[in-house]
Design a protein around this motif. Sequence first.
Motif, PDB file in Angstrom:
ATOM      1  N   LYS A 172      28.354  40.502  38.742  1.00 44.06           N
ATOM      2  CA  LYS A 172      27.606  39.603  37.854  1.00 44.06           C
ATOM      3  C   LYS A 172      26.982  40.383  36.685  1.00 44.06           C
ATOM      4  O   LYS A 172      25.892  40.051  36.199  1.00 44.06           O
ATOM      5  CB  LYS A 172      26.530  38.824  38.625  1.00 44.06           C
ATOM      6  N   GLY A 173      27.710  41.395  36.248  1.00 42.70           N
ATOM      7  CA  GLY A 173      27.276  42.158  35.093  1.00 42.70           C
ATOM      8  C   GLY A 173      27.682  41.485  33.797  1.00 42.70           C
ATOM      9  O   GLY A 173      28.615  40.686  33.758  1.00 42.70           O
ATOM     10  N   LYS A 174      26.980  41.790  32.738  1.00 39.63           N
ATOM     11  CA  LYS A 174      27.258  41.200  31.436  1.00 39.63           C
ATOM     12  C   LYS A 174      28.113  42.148  30.604  1.00 39.63           C
ATOM     13  O   LYS A 174      27.770  43.306  30.427  1.00 39.63           O
ATOM     14  CB  LYS A 174      25.947  40.889  30.707  1.00 39.63           C
ATOM     15  N   LEU A 175      29.219  41.632  30.099  1.00 38.71           N
ATOM     16  CA  LEU A 175      30.069  42.414  29.214  1.00 38.71           C
ATOM     17  C   LEU A 175      29.556  42.329  27.784  1.00 38.71           C
ATOM     18  O   LEU A 175      28.831  41.405  27.418  1.00 38.71           O
ATOM     19  CB  LEU A 175      31.507  41.899  29.274  1.00 38.71           C
ATOM     20  N   SER A 176      29.962  43.280  26.971  1.00 33.09           N
ATOM     21  CA  SER A 176      29.635  43.250  25.552  1.00 33.09           C
ATOM     22  C   SER A 176      30.262  42.012  24.896  1.00 33.09           C
ATOM     23  O   SER A 176      31.274  41.486  25.369  1.00 33.09           O
ATOM     24  CB  SER A 176      30.169  44.522  24.875  1.00 33.09           C
ATOM     25  N   LYS A 177      29.678  41.566  23.836  1.00 37.66           N
ATOM     26  CA  LYS A 177      30.247  40.443  23.090  1.00 37.66           C
ATOM     27  C   LYS A 177      31.476  40.871  22.305  1.00 37.66           C
ATOM     28  O   LYS A 177      32.227  40.035  21.824  1.00 37.66           O
ATOM     29  CB  LYS A 177      29.197  39.857  22.155  1.00 37.66           C
ATOM     30  N   ASN A 178      31.674  42.180  22.172  1.00 39.77           N
ATOM     31  CA  ASN A 178      32.864  42.679  21.489  1.00 39.77           C
ATOM     32  C   ASN A 178      34.114  42.360  22.307  1.00 39.77           C
ATOM     33  O   ASN A 178      34.095  42.403  23.532  1.00 39.77           O
ATOM     34  CB  ASN A 178      32.773  44.195  21.283  1.00 39.77           C
ATOM     35  N   GLU A 179      35.189  42.038  21.647  1.00 42.43           N
ATOM     36  CA  GLU A 179      36.433  41.705  22.327  1.00 42.43           C
ATOM     37  C   GLU A 179      37.010  42.938  23.014  1.00 42.43           C
ATOM     38  O   GLU A 179      37.017  44.041  22.462  1.00 42.43           O
ATOM     39  CB  GLU A 179      37.455  41.170  21.321  1.00 42.43           C
ATOM     40  N   ILE A 180      37.489  42.774  24.244  1.00 44.16           N
ATOM     41  CA  ILE A 180      38.169  43.850  24.960  1.00 44.16           C
ATOM     42  C   ILE A 180      39.545  43.354  25.393  1.00 44.16           C
ATOM     43  O   ILE A 180      39.824  42.147  25.373  1.00 44.16           O
ATOM     44  CB  ILE A 180      37.368  44.327  26.188  1.00 44.16           C
ATOM     45  N   ASP A 181      40.408  44.287  25.790  1.00 36.34           N
ATOM     46  CA  ASP A 181      41.778  43.937  26.153  1.00 36.34           C
ATOM     47  C   ASP A 181      41.918  43.498  27.604  1.00 36.34           C
ATOM     48  O   ASP A 181      42.904  42.876  27.969  1.00 36.34           O
ATOM     49  CB  ASP A 181      42.710  45.129  25.907  1.00 36.34           C
ATOM     50  N   GLY A 182      40.939  43.841  28.448  1.00 39.18           N
ATOM     51  CA  GLY A 182      41.045  43.532  29.865  1.00 39.18           C
ATOM     52  C   GLY A 182      40.675  42.100  30.193  1.00 39.18           C
ATOM     53  O   GLY A 182      39.965  41.429  29.445  1.00 39.18           O
ATOM     54  N   VAL A 183      41.156  41.632  31.366  1.00 37.54           N
ATOM     55  CA  VAL A 183      40.817  40.296  31.869  1.00 37.54           C
ATOM     56  C   VAL A 183      40.397  40.425  33.335  1.00 37.54           C
ATOM     57  O   VAL A 183      40.739  41.389  34.018  1.00 37.54           O
ATOM     58  CB  VAL A 183      42.006  39.308  31.744  1.00 37.54           C
ATOM     59  N   ASP A 184      39.664  39.450  33.809  1.00 38.55           N
ATOM     60  CA  ASP A 184      39.208  39.418  35.198  1.00 38.55           C
ATOM     61  C   ASP A 184      40.380  39.049  36.107  1.00 38.55           C
ATOM     62  O   ASP A 184      40.908  37.941  36.024  1.00 38.55           O
ATOM     63  CB  ASP A 184      38.071  38.396  35.318  1.00 38.55           C
ATOM     64  N   ILE A 185      40.791  39.968  36.979  1.00 42.23           N
ATOM     65  CA  ILE A 185      41.921  39.706  37.889  1.00 42.23           C
ATOM     66  C   ILE A 185      41.460  39.640  39.346  1.00 42.23           C
ATOM     67  O   ILE A 185      42.266  39.833  40.267  1.00 42.23           O
ATOM     68  CB  ILE A 185      43.033  40.758  37.730  1.00 42.23           C
ATOM     69  N   THR A 186      40.187  39.342  39.574  1.00 45.30           N
ATOM     70  CA  THR A 186      39.684  39.319  40.952  1.00 45.30           C
ATOM     71  C   THR A 186      40.312  38.212  41.793  1.00 45.30           C
ATOM     72  O   THR A 186      40.328  38.318  43.019  1.00 45.30           O
ATOM     73  CB  THR A 186      38.151  39.171  40.972  1.00 45.30           C
ATOM     74  N   SER A 187      40.845  37.174  41.161  1.00 44.58           N
ATOM     75  CA  SER A 187      41.520  36.132  41.937  1.00 44.58           C
ATOM     76  C   SER A 187      42.713  36.715  42.688  1.00 44.58           C
ATOM     77  O   SER A 187      43.000  36.320  43.830  1.00 44.58           O
ATOM     78  CB  SER A 187      41.979  34.990  41.021  1.00 44.58           C
ATOM     79  N   LEU A 188      43.409  37.677  42.078  1.00 42.47           N
ATOM     80  CA  LEU A 188      44.537  38.336  42.742  1.00 42.47           C
ATOM     81  C   LEU A 188      44.052  39.214  43.877  1.00 42.47           C
ATOM     82  O   LEU A 188      44.670  39.279  44.944  1.00 42.47           O
ATOM     83  CB  LEU A 188      45.335  39.162  41.734  1.00 42.47           C
ATOM     84  N   TRP A 189      42.944  39.919  43.653  1.00 41.70           N
ATOM     85  CA  TRP A 189      42.385  40.773  44.704  1.00 41.70           C
ATOM     86  C   TRP A 189      41.984  39.953  45.928  1.00 41.70           C
ATOM     87  O   TRP A 189      42.006  40.455  47.046  1.00 41.70           O
ATOM     88  CB  TRP A 189      41.167  41.527  44.184  1.00 41.70           C
TER      89      TRP A 189
END
Length: 307
Positions: A172-189
């Motif tokens: 539940k950490g907050k990411l920067s508002k800057n765009e990054i290339d990664g996506v949340d893949i925890t559904s696969l995990w």
Amino acid sequence: MPELPLIEGNKKIGEITSLKDQDKLTTLYTEKAIDFINRKSHKPFFVYVPHTMGHIPLGVSDKFRGKSKQGLYGDVMMEIDWSVGEIAKALEKNGVADNTIFIFTTDNGPWLNFGNHAGSSGGLREGKTTSWEGGQRVPFIIRWPGKTPAGTVCNKLGCAIDLLPSFAAISKGKLSKNEIDGVDITSLWKGDFKSEPRKSILYYYGKNNLNAVRKGNWKLVFPHDWNSYNTKPGKDGVGGKRIKKTVEKLELYNMERDPGEQYNVIDYNQDKVKEIMLLAKQARKKYGDLNVGIKTGSGTREIGKLE
């Protein structure tokens, strides 16, 4: 190469001045990781252990030297395996093993021209510093008790750049508002293999060259140059020469049926080419592509002029 200082906090605690000094690194990293776990396991913690080995030049401690049947590289792998086991034991000892996400992965494929110091790409095409799967696809093993189903294999797309947003989502950490290339893949995990959080991969290489794009099980490879390993390798830490090769025209591979990228099936799947070309155009507009317009050979062929 210059001497390599070893830093703890802001203090220099040692120095690597010779190849022999590298022999202690795997054990040193392991001991430091375990010490950290022992001191911090009473509250949430993050440990990142990027082993120097098995990158060349190789080094291994006396307790593993000559112990494998695969030479120095095998000895190095044995010590890294020992390291993983010792860190896992530390989690057990501190009672947090069942409440810790444990991930084992690496950053790129093998440097094949170093021969017996290089490992194997397992049948994938080429190796490190190429945009073929032997250079890009790596092992990823996760242990997350109660969340990741044990003994399962996931064939959906995922990248190392997806670790940051995934960890942020879990904590539940907050990411920067800057765009990054990664996506949340925890559904696969968590075993939801019907989900598809990452739909594509852009294979950028070098200064800013878009060499390929993958969408689902299809990979479109664009005209580009690369240094191939399809030649005699070196031995015992000395790298062999690589040879320059060129993809002359668009190539398409079905990664489910042909993970070794041996069979170009572009003539039968023009619909897939059109789909992936849309992603390539979007990427070029947003990030650029230095492959486009580069003249090679006789000066009459332009690599990457695709539209």
